[in-house]
Design a protein around this motif. Structure first.
Motif, PDB file in Angstrom:
ATOM      1  N   ASN A  62       0.815  -1.224   0.000  1.00 30.54           N
ATOM      2  CA  ASN A  62       0.000   0.000   0.000  1.00 30.54           C
ATOM      3  C   ASN A  62       0.847   1.272   0.000  1.00 30.54           C
ATOM      4  O   ASN A  62       0.516   2.247   0.667  1.00 30.54           O
ATOM      5  N   TYR A  90      -2.925   6.579   2.434  1.00 27.71           N
ATOM      6  CA  TYR A  90      -2.535   5.181   2.254  1.00 27.71           C
ATOM      7  C   TYR A  90      -2.034   4.616   3.583  1.00 27.71           C
ATOM      8  O   TYR A  90      -1.202   5.249   4.248  1.00 27.71           O
ATOM      9  N   SER A  91      -2.555   3.439   3.966  1.00 28.27           N
ATOM     10  CA  SER A  91      -2.072   2.745   5.164  1.00 28.27           C
ATOM     11  C   SER A  91      -0.899   1.856   4.749  1.00 28.27           C
ATOM     12  O   SER A  91      -1.062   0.677   4.422  1.00 28.27           O
ATOM     13  N   GLN A  93       2.514  -0.332   4.899  1.00 29.22           N
ATOM     14  CA  GLN A  93       3.170  -1.272   5.796  1.00 29.22           C
ATOM     15  C   GLN A  93       4.513  -1.699   5.215  1.00 29.22           C
ATOM     16  O   GLN A  93       4.626  -1.977   4.021  1.00 29.22           O
ATOM     17  N   GLY A 110       3.673  -0.073  10.442  1.00 25.22           N
ATOM     18  CA  GLY A 110       2.754   0.656   9.572  1.00 25.22           C
ATOM     19  C   GLY A 110       2.732   2.141   9.879  1.00 25.22           C
ATOM     20  O   GLY A 110       3.042   2.577  10.992  1.00 25.22           O
ATOM     21  N   GLN A 112       0.792   6.095   8.139  1.00 25.11           N
ATOM     22  CA  GLN A 112      -0.111   6.692   7.151  1.00 25.11           C
ATOM     23  C   GLN A 112       0.657   7.600   6.215  1.00 25.11           C
ATOM     24  O   GLN A 112       1.457   8.423   6.646  1.00 25.11           O
TER      25      GLN A 112
END
Length: 326
Positions: A62, A90-91, A93, A110, A112
């Protein structure tokens, strides 16, 4: 004879070695990111450590479209797609794997990642009356296409066109600096320029404000034009109105300046009223402008009244004067 020793045998005990694998760790978890669509990311490194000294393999999920991660170094790079703001935030990771195949072989962190649309900066054109003396202020409007999540700044500087700030004559006061927009703040800021009034007989004068060096935005319109309108010469009709008979034929209407000009003065005009041009009256000058020559004070417009010999109501011819130019 067999010799015997009464000393005891010494045995050393070695502690068992643990075969437990330690997962990689991220000493500094990545902070939330904000970028503009179209930004180029050259080297955003997210690094993990491994206490077992195993080689680490990185992967990401992502990421904003257009970015990728180097699996060996954990460095993210690329150019964010121009439309990446549509699905923002977008999250993201990031996973670090020590490639041992053990149950605890990897760690994921993770954060943002926000992508804002491209913000455009523009500046408007302005017009101001010169005045006879002293200083007045004209304001240019510097505006953003929309509110920004990031602070924005842009530099500005004035530049002569035919208005002057040198040679002992100053039509305006030069200025330069920067315009700063706070994140999530107003989308419009003024640039104020001082105009110097005078009694000189001159044409309208122009200067501009140029924008450059924008931060966190793109310049869409980089210049604003200022028109300093000369108000020293004014024009009017010698009479407000005059009645004429339909059989009068040719008539003239006089225009007069408030003072003699050293320049040719071009006066635009238009016809209004209830009378119809070419039906009730005629005027040969289709350009609808007249020039008062330098050194002259007045001029006349020639109009021919059409006698249609039809009884009817009185009709009017209204002449509207526009803004003189030089």
């Amino acid at each position: 004879i067999v010799g015997c020793s009464d000393s005891a045998e010494q045995v050393s005990s070695i502690p068992p070695q643990s075969d437990t694998n330690s997962a990689p760790q991220f000493p500094t978890p990545p902070a939330a990111q904000i970028n503009i669509a179209g930004d180029t990311i050259t080297a955003f490194a997210i690094t993990a450590t491994d206490s077992d000294n195993n080689n680490i393999l990185y992967s990401a999920s992502n990421l904003p479209p257009g970015l990728s991660i180097d699996e060996n170094t954990g460095t993210i790079s690329g150019s964010i797609n121009n439309d990446a703001h549509i699905n923002s935030p977008y999250s993201t990771q990031i996973t670090a794997n020590d490639q041992t195949g053990e149950t605890n072989a990897e760690t994921t962190v993770g954060f943002q990642w926000t992508v804002t649309p491209i913000i455009f900066i523009s500046i408007n054109d302005v017009e101001t009356i010169e005045g006879d003396s002293g200083l007045s202020v004209v304001n240019f409007d510097v505006s953003l296409s929309q509110q920004s999540l990031l602070p924005i700044s842009v530099n500005f500087a004035t530049e002569d066109i035919d208005a002057r700030t040198v040679d002992g004559h100053s039509d305006y006061i030069p200025n330069s600096g920067s315009v700063d927009f706070a994140a999530n703040g107003p989308t419009s800021k003024p640039i104020s320029i001082e105009i110097r009034g005078d009694l000189s007989d001159e044409a309208d004068e122009l200067f501009r404000v140029l924008l450059s060096g924008a931060t966190n935005a793109q310049i869409q319109d980089n210049q604003g034009i200022a028109t300093i309108v000369n108000d020293d010469v004014q024009i009017s009709f010698t009479t407000d109105s005059q009645p004429v008979d339909e059989s009068a034929g040719n008539i003239s209407v006089s225009m007069q300046l408030n003072k003699v000009s050293s320049l040719d003065v071009v006066v635009p005009y238009s016809f209004e009223g209830t009378a119809t041009r070419d039906l009730d009256y005629q005027h040969a000058n289709t350009a609808n402008e007249v020039t008062i020559a330098a050194g002259s004070l007045s001029t006349t417009l020639a109009i021919t009244i059409v006698n249609d010999n039809v009884n009817g109501i009185n009709e009017t011819i209204k002449i509207q004067i526009g803004t003189p130019t030089y």
